[in-house]
Scaffold this active site. Structure first.
Site, mmCIF file in Angstrom:
data_model
loop_
_atom_site.group_PDB
_atom_site.id
_atom_site.type_symbol
_atom_site.label_atom_id
_atom_site.label_comp_id
_atom_site.label_asym_id
_atom_site.label_seq_id
_atom_site.Cartn_x
_atom_site.Cartn_y
_atom_site.Cartn_z
ATOM 1 N N SER A 42 -9.751 1.844 3.004
ATOM 2 C CA SER A 42 -8.880 2.651 2.176
ATOM 3 C C SER A 42 -7.897 1.832 1.341
ATOM 4 O O SER A 42 -7.376 2.322 0.343
ATOM 5 C CB SER A 42 -8.095 3.619 3.071
ATOM 6 O OG SER A 42 -7.224 2.917 3.932
ATOM 7 N N LYS A 83 0.846 -1.199 0.000
ATOM 8 C CA LYS A 83 0.000 0.000 0.000
ATOM 9 C C LYS A 83 0.879 1.244 0.000
ATOM 10 O O LYS A 83 1.943 1.263 0.636
ATOM 11 C CB LYS A 83 -0.907 -0.033 1.238
ATOM 12 C CG LYS A 83 -1.952 1.068 1.298
ATOM 13 C CD LYS A 83 -2.845 0.890 2.537
ATOM 14 C CE LYS A 83 -3.889 1.994 2.653
ATOM 15 N NZ LYS A 83 -4.753 1.807 3.844
ATOM 16 N N SER A 143 -9.922 -0.675 7.083
ATOM 17 C CA SER A 143 -9.353 -0.444 5.751
ATOM 18 C C SER A 143 -8.734 -1.659 5.078
ATOM 19 O O SER A 143 -8.412 -1.613 3.897
ATOM 20 C CB SER A 143 -8.308 0.670 5.818
ATOM 21 O OG SER A 143 -8.946 1.908 5.940
#
Lengths: 477, 486
Positions: free
Chosen positions: A151, A76, A175
């Site tokens: 997210s 990420k 997330s």
């Protein structure tokens, strides 16, 4: 033909000399190219991944390979990687290259994992749809008109679309788990402090965790056991030894399971999610496990508590992005104050600005006690309730999300509706306990449904074993 | 100027906030060097610069230093230390917040005893001592349009020592600061250099009518770079605030800056413009727990404090308060003196030597006692020579001591012998000298005998001259009296 759908596949292919790491990386590079429109990757480390692959191939032939040799991982865009750009999907970090590597990523590299690129996400991890990204939205491969969740949307889609073996996400309020549910993957949020946060670009320090997306439980467990554990760079990380989760996946006990009335009876819950969740509970009873309904009267306070505390921390954590030292600086400033204001106004996206304002407000002298202090107290109550429940029961089961993946723009004008997406995932975040989302069938539209299982702090081994057991007995999927 | 009568109606109330930069090798939450005076931005790791993904880590040495100061001030040491963020934007503050302590400082309460010029003693109560990190420095270079920032100082550990509003005069404030400086230097935790900024002081000043129960509105004064200027700023503020109250003008809570050139203060900002610092517990640091063992090990390693040495010098060594004060002024002098007193029991003589010949030599050459060439053993031996009657004080201080300073490897006795300075106290060998002096001065002897007793000194002088200064005055007097008074 889809290949390398589990690390087990990869290892067998490597052992049988049917393939090598270079071929595996090339396979994923090809997939990434084919599915570039999904926008999962922000940057693909083609050269360094191939270079790393050759090194690992040499290690394999000399019998010195680490336990993740052959695994290809995407990270990420909030986990820093030395000499690579990290933006947290924000314009404010445009061009920023880190001088060090996050502990989690370094540990994977040390075990010969290959890092193939960085993955799109909501800006600074703030969002539930991956629509708040300076890199643009990510498409859900199950239905490209729908969000992948957030997210860590890019991390989810990268595994969902087979662009890498597993991926790292971060989970502050859901997330990892929510996008895992939306894309039909296994996604874990470990116990808070289980994995070092060194090198994780902070959103809310006392909630942030690093989690894993995978297609199956064993791959997830293996990656987690490599990443977790004490680290001198993070004073808040737990010193507890890390069990070998991947070797403790056998489950043969009689479990005590609680499910929470307020979640299963929630008016916000989509019908098919409810029925699939109930089906799992029924199956467990059938298999002889003890399954009981428990009231969780605090559920309605969980989201407000989470948003007050996380935005407070975020407002402070994001103060460092001021245009003075690195990243974006406005070209239009005429003095210090306008440099600050314009840099931050132009550099941050809407949702981040909203949360900074909210956090600044709840920490301001006149409202501190009414919001921040009270939220800290409520957090303690929720944590105590949850931990207490998890000493009486081995697991809590609930849906991961109230709905399946929604369409782009569906909640864009209603931040509160968007925040409700986290309704079921924030309890574990506020309490710090580990929580995993596993696939639990699909809805009528064919969209994946997630089942969430929570265990007490540092019981990741028990959680993984039970999650694998659930996957094995589940007739929904 | 206000009349003494008006001023006398009011009471001054002062609280001081002193920042002391700690002498640790590395920073408060990072491993960068704290060395002073290097090229800008050469001691700046990713942590110091607040790069994304970095996390602080507490420097345990700095915690120990803070605890030492607390122990020296009789504060209560907090066992579970939580850090807090103080949020504000400034270019020299890399993270946009300072990691400090808010609720639950490492040291709570305590006191600093001071002695005033009239000999009176007071104890100034402390509110707290807490740990925090320094900011960088903004630099405005000549010819440079932009402001530059040097982050070398960012993250250097500080303690902030906050007094109660317990100070009632500029003299007390001055004495308090002298005492704080003495303490940090005794403890080796700060070099105490106010000019270089390693010790900084802000003053909260207010006035009230004598006997009033409520304090007046306080004004914070900054930018005083010496103890003397702190005293001057306080005196000026007292005058200014009393005049305002007398004229019926409301005093506003504000921050003022002191101008050393004029001795005046000027408004910097009012409280309304002040930042809301939005303190909250630092989530990136786990609490620092001070265990019983750790605290004990710090206590054991504590050096003697000035007040303990003062007490010892007065009560064990029987020295006057004044002597004890001078001898405990610096840790190094006190240490030397303690060593000296292990070798001699004539403590008063030892003190006189320290305050006289030793100090004047150091002052003259602006040396520290660490550079003093004479060892405590040698100085004790010199004192012993006097006590044994082998030399007198003036010979010791004027002839042997200068020689000793030049030849530190010789013993005082050796020097005395080489320079032939040992006193003649043998009656047998002194008697012929006495007799010959008297024989040469028959007329004076007659005058003496007729009552002019004052001539004794003249005879003594002659004996000393003839003996080249070596005659033991006591023995010579005795011999002279025996002959003259019979």
């Amino acid at each position: 033909m889809e290949k390398f759908l589990s690390f087990d596949d990869i290892k067998k292919s490597l052992e049988n000399r049917e393939t090598d790491c270079k071929a595996i990386v090339n396979y994923y590079l090809q997939n990434i190219q084919t599915k570039a429109h999904l926008n999962a990757f922000v940057e693909v480390y083609k050269d360094s991944a191939l270079e790393q692959a050759s090194k690992v191939d040499e290690k394999i032939s000399s019998g010195k390979a680490g336990k993740l040799a052959g695994m290809v991982i995407g990270i990420k865009d909030v986990l820093v990687y030395q000499d690579h750009e990290s933006n947290a999907s924000s314009k404010i970090l445009k061009g920023f290259k880190s001088q060090f590597t996050s502990t989690a990523v370094q540990r994977l590299i040390d075990e010969d994992a290959i890092i193939i690129g960085r993955l799109n996400c909501d800006e600074f991890g703030m969002g539930s749809s991956n629509e708040n990204s300076a890199h643009g939205k990510v498409l859900n491969a199950a239905d490209e008109e729908r969000v992948p969740g957030g997210s860590s949307g890019g991390s989810a889609v990268a595994v969902q679309a087979n662009l890498c073996t597993v991926s790292l996400g971060t989970d502050t309020g859901g997330s990892v788990r929510q996008p895992a549910a939306f894309t039909g993957l296994v996604g874990i949020k470990p116990t808070y402090s289980r994995v070092s946060r060194w090198g994780l670009i902070a959103y809310a320090s006392s909630f942030d965790t690093i989690g894993v997306f995978s297609r199956n439980v064993p791959d997830n467990a293996l990656v987690m056991e490599v990443m977790a554990g004490p680290d001198n760079f993070d004073s808040t990380v737990s010193r507890k030894a890390v069990p070998h989760y991947s070797e403790l996946l056998h489950f043969d006990k009689r479990a005590k399971v609680a499910y929470l009335t307020e979640t299963i009876e929630s008016p916000a819950l989509q019908e098919e999610i409810k029925s699939n969740t109930v089906a799992v509970l029924d199956k467990l009873k059938e298999e002889g496990h003890q399954v009981e309904e428990v009231h969780f009267p605090l559920l309605k306070y969980v989201l407000p508590t989470y948003y007050i505390l996380t935005t407070a921390e975020a407002s402070s954590n994001l103060s460092r992005f001021d245009g003075v030292k690195y990243g974006y600086r406005t070209p239009n400033a005429h003095n210090l104050e306008s440099m600050y204001k314009k840099t931050r106004s132009e550099g941050f996206g809407e949702e981040v600005k909203r949360r900074i304002m909210l956090g600044t407000f709840v920490l301001s002298a006149s409202y501190y006690d009414a919001y921040f202090t009270k939220a800290q107290r409520v957090r303690r109550l929720i944590k105590e309730f949850t931990e207490d429940l998890l000493t009486k029961y081995d697991y809590i089961i609930m849906p991961t999300t109230p709905t399946t993946a929604f369409k782009f723009g569906e909640h864009s004008n209603d931040p509160v509706a968007m925040y409700l997406e986290d309704l079921f995932t924030v309890q574990a975040s506020v309490s710090g306990v580990p929580s995993i989302s596993i696939p639990n069938g699909k809805d009528k539209k064919g969209l994946p449904i997630g089942l969430q299982v929570m265990a007490n702090s540092f019981k990741e081994a028990e959680l993984y074993a039970f999650a694998k057991y659930l996957t094995d007995i589940n007739s929904n999927s | 100027m206000l009349s003494a009568k008006i001023k006398d109606k009011y009471e001054l109330v002062v609280g001081l906030e002193v920042h002391a930069q700690l002498l640790t090798k590395s920073k408060m939450y990072a491993t960068d060097s704290t060395e002073f005076g290097n090229m800008p931005n050469t001691q700046v790791s990713v942590l110091t610069l607040g790069h994304p993904g970095t996390l602080p880590k507490v420097n345990r040495r700095a915690v120990e230093f803070a605890i030492k100061m607390g122990l020296a001030c009789n504060s209560t040491i907090t066992r579970k230390n939580i850090f807090a963020r103080k949020n504000y934007f400034y270019p020299d503050l890399p993270k946009g917040y300072q990691i400090t302590q808010d609720k639950g400082p490492i040291c709570v309460g305590g006191e600093v005893p001071v002695t005033l010029s009239d000999g009176s003693k007071r104890s100034i109560a402390l509110t707290r001592i807490h740990m925090e990190e320094d900011a960088g420095k903004s630099m405005h270079l000549a010819g440079e349009v932009d402001t530059l920032v040097d982050f070398n100082r960012a993250g250097v550990p500080l303690i902030e020592i906050v007094s109660e509003p317990d100070i009632r005069s500029s003299e007390e404030a001055y004495a308090y600061l002298v005492e704080i400086k003495k303490l940090v230097k005794y403890l080796d935790i700060c070099d105490g250099n106010m000019e270089e900024g390693s010790l900084r002081c802000d003053a909260n000043i207010s006035v009230m009518l004598k006997g009033a129960k409520e304090y007046g509105k306080k004004v914070e004064v900054k930018n005083m770079n010496s103890f003397r200027n702190v005293a001057r700023a306080i005196e000026h503020e007292f005058e200014r605030q009393v005049a305002m109250v007398e004229e019926g003008v409301e005093i506003i809570s504000e921050t003022r800056t002191f101008d050393a050139a004029t001795g005046l203060t000027a408004s910097m900002r009012t409280k309304e413009d002040l930042n809301d610092y939005r303190y909250f517990p630092e989530p990136d640091l786990s609490p620092v727990v001070v265990s019983e063992e750790w605290l004990e090990s710090i206590k054991v390693a504590m050096p003697s404090l000035p007040r303990e040495l003062h007490h010892k010098f007065v009560n064990e060594f029987g020295l006057p308060e004044y002597d004890a004060g001078v001898l405990t002024d610096s840790k190094e002098i006190a240490r030397y003196f303690e060593k000296l007193c292990k070798k001699t029991k004539n403590y008063k003589a030892a003190s006189n030597w320290m305050m006289g010949p030793v100090k004047s030599y150091l002052n003259e050459l602006t040396l520290h006692i660490e550079d003093f060439p004479v060892t405590p053993e040698q100085l004790a031996a010199l004192i012993a020579l006097i006590d044994e009657g082998k030399v007198n004080f003036s010979v010791a201080s004027q002839k042997i001591y200068p020689e000793l300073l030049k030849n530190a490897n010789k013993s005082p006795l050796q020097i005395a012998q080489e320079l032939n300075l040992i006193q003649e106290s043998d009656e047998g060998s002194l008697k012929p000298i006495v007799e010959s002096v008297l024989a040469e001065n028959e007329a004076k002897v007659a005058e003496y005998k007729s009552g002019k007793k004052g001539l004794m000194g003249m005879f003594m002088g002659q004996v000393m001259k003839k003996s080249q200064g070596k005659a033991d005055p006591k023995v010579a007097t005795k011999l002279l009296s025996e002959i003259l008074d019979n």
